[in-house]
Design a protein around this motif. Sequence first.
Motif, PDB file in Angstrom:
ATOM      1  N   MET A  96      -6.507 -40.726  22.578  1.00  0.00           N
ATOM      2  CA  MET A  96      -6.294 -41.458  21.339  1.00  0.00           C
ATOM      3  C   MET A  96      -6.075 -42.932  21.639  1.00  0.00           C
ATOM      4  O   MET A  96      -5.418 -43.299  22.609  1.00  0.00           O
ATOM      5  CB  MET A  96      -5.063 -40.918  20.585  1.00  0.00           C
ATOM      6  N   ALA A  97      -6.628 -43.778  20.791  1.00  0.00           N
ATOM      7  CA  ALA A  97      -6.463 -45.217  20.986  1.00  0.00           C
ATOM      8  C   ALA A  97      -5.140 -45.701  20.411  1.00  0.00           C
ATOM      9  O   ALA A  97      -4.583 -46.698  20.876  1.00  0.00           O
ATOM     10  CB  ALA A  97      -7.618 -45.966  20.318  1.00  0.00           C
ATOM     11  N   ASN A  98      -4.628 -45.017  19.416  1.00  0.00           N
ATOM     12  CA  ASN A  98      -3.419 -45.437  18.716  1.00  0.00           C
ATOM     13  C   ASN A  98      -2.177 -45.025  19.505  1.00  0.00           C
ATOM     14  O   ASN A  98      -1.891 -43.842  19.658  1.00  0.00           O
ATOM     15  CB  ASN A  98      -3.408 -44.814  17.320  1.00  0.00           C
ATOM     16  N   ALA A  99      -1.422 -46.015  19.990  1.00  0.00           N
ATOM     17  CA  ALA A  99      -0.224 -45.717  20.785  1.00  0.00           C
ATOM     18  C   ALA A  99       0.860 -45.080  19.924  1.00  0.00           C
ATOM     19  O   ALA A  99       1.589 -44.202  20.388  1.00  0.00           O
ATOM     20  CB  ALA A  99       0.304 -46.995  21.433  1.00  0.00           C
ATOM     21  N   GLN A 100       0.959 -45.483  18.659  1.00  0.00           N
ATOM     22  CA  GLN A 100       1.959 -44.898  17.778  1.00  0.00           C
ATOM     23  C   GLN A 100       1.657 -43.424  17.507  1.00  0.00           C
ATOM     24  O   GLN A 100       2.553 -42.589  17.484  1.00  0.00           O
ATOM     25  CB  GLN A 100       2.023 -45.673  16.468  1.00  0.00           C
ATOM     26  N   GLY A 101       0.387 -43.103  17.333  1.00  0.00           N
ATOM     27  CA  GLY A 101       0.004 -41.707  17.145  1.00  0.00           C
ATOM     28  C   GLY A 101       0.300 -40.869  18.371  1.00  0.00           C
ATOM     29  O   GLY A 101       0.722 -39.719  18.264  1.00  0.00           O
ATOM     30  N   ARG A 102       0.068 -41.456  19.555  1.00  0.00           N
ATOM     31  CA  ARG A 102       0.400 -40.736  20.795  1.00  0.00           C
ATOM     32  C   ARG A 102       1.896 -40.461  20.864  1.00  0.00           C
ATOM     33  O   ARG A 102       2.315 -39.361  21.211  1.00  0.00           O
ATOM     34  CB  ARG A 102      -0.039 -41.551  22.005  1.00  0.00           C
ATOM     35  N   TRP A 103       2.709 -41.477  20.527  1.00  0.00           N
ATOM     36  CA  TRP A 103       4.158 -41.313  20.601  1.00  0.00           C
ATOM     37  C   TRP A 103       4.637 -40.233  19.627  1.00  0.00           C
ATOM     38  O   TRP A 103       5.461 -39.393  19.971  1.00  0.00           O
ATOM     39  CB  TRP A 103       4.845 -42.640  20.304  1.00  0.00           C
ATOM     40  N   LYS A 104       4.120 -40.231  18.393  1.00  0.00           N
ATOM     41  CA  LYS A 104       4.529 -39.225  17.414  1.00  0.00           C
ATOM     42  C   LYS A 104       4.148 -37.821  17.878  1.00  0.00           C
ATOM     43  O   LYS A 104       4.925 -36.875  17.750  1.00  0.00           O
ATOM     44  CB  LYS A 104       3.876 -39.532  16.060  1.00  0.00           C
TER      45      LYS A 104
END
Length: 197
Positions: A96-104
């Motif tokens: 995933m490119a989205n770091a916030q999505g990875r964290w969630k």
Amino acid sequence: MLMNNRTMSGLTVFSWMSAQVAPGIVTIDFSRKVAFCGPNRILHAYCDAIALTKLSCSNMVAINDSSYGLAMFVLLVPLSLIIFSYVSIIVTVMNMANAQGRWKTFSTCGTQGCLILIYYIPRFIVYSTPYMPNLTITPDLRVGLSLICSLFPPVANPFIYCFRTKEIRAILGRWRQGWRNSQTEQSKPNTVAVITR
């Protein structure tokens, strides 16, 4: 994309049916092959096969071995599927490119992983102690571990999912703020006006 009502219904029925098969096999095996001729009280919070073997006056070696094999099958097959799904999730999330999505995603999976460990590790210890000479536990600890892995994950799961939603956190924040306001109102000193003439 894969999950629809038919798939969900099939998985639910499969879970219910498979949850009845293993205890059914052990119950039938015990009723046909085991003789009970001593006390009728078990040291447990519920009727468990390991606790019942202590009451038997039969030769329990073969039955204990088959019960242990069935217990490990019931534990390790779902655990291996869970591990496989988590590895798949981690591989997908790392792309995933989205770091916030990875964290969630990792925070959700981390919490679920802790609950999975709380379920599987005590249960593995309870079932494996008769087969591991260096691992001994008292009957009270065995009952405690059985209760932890049976009660804690189902009780904690709704709270974990509720606390992850913004609406529930907002409601809890408003409750906490209201409680703090009421505490500060109660802690204010009462002032009495004195009228002098």
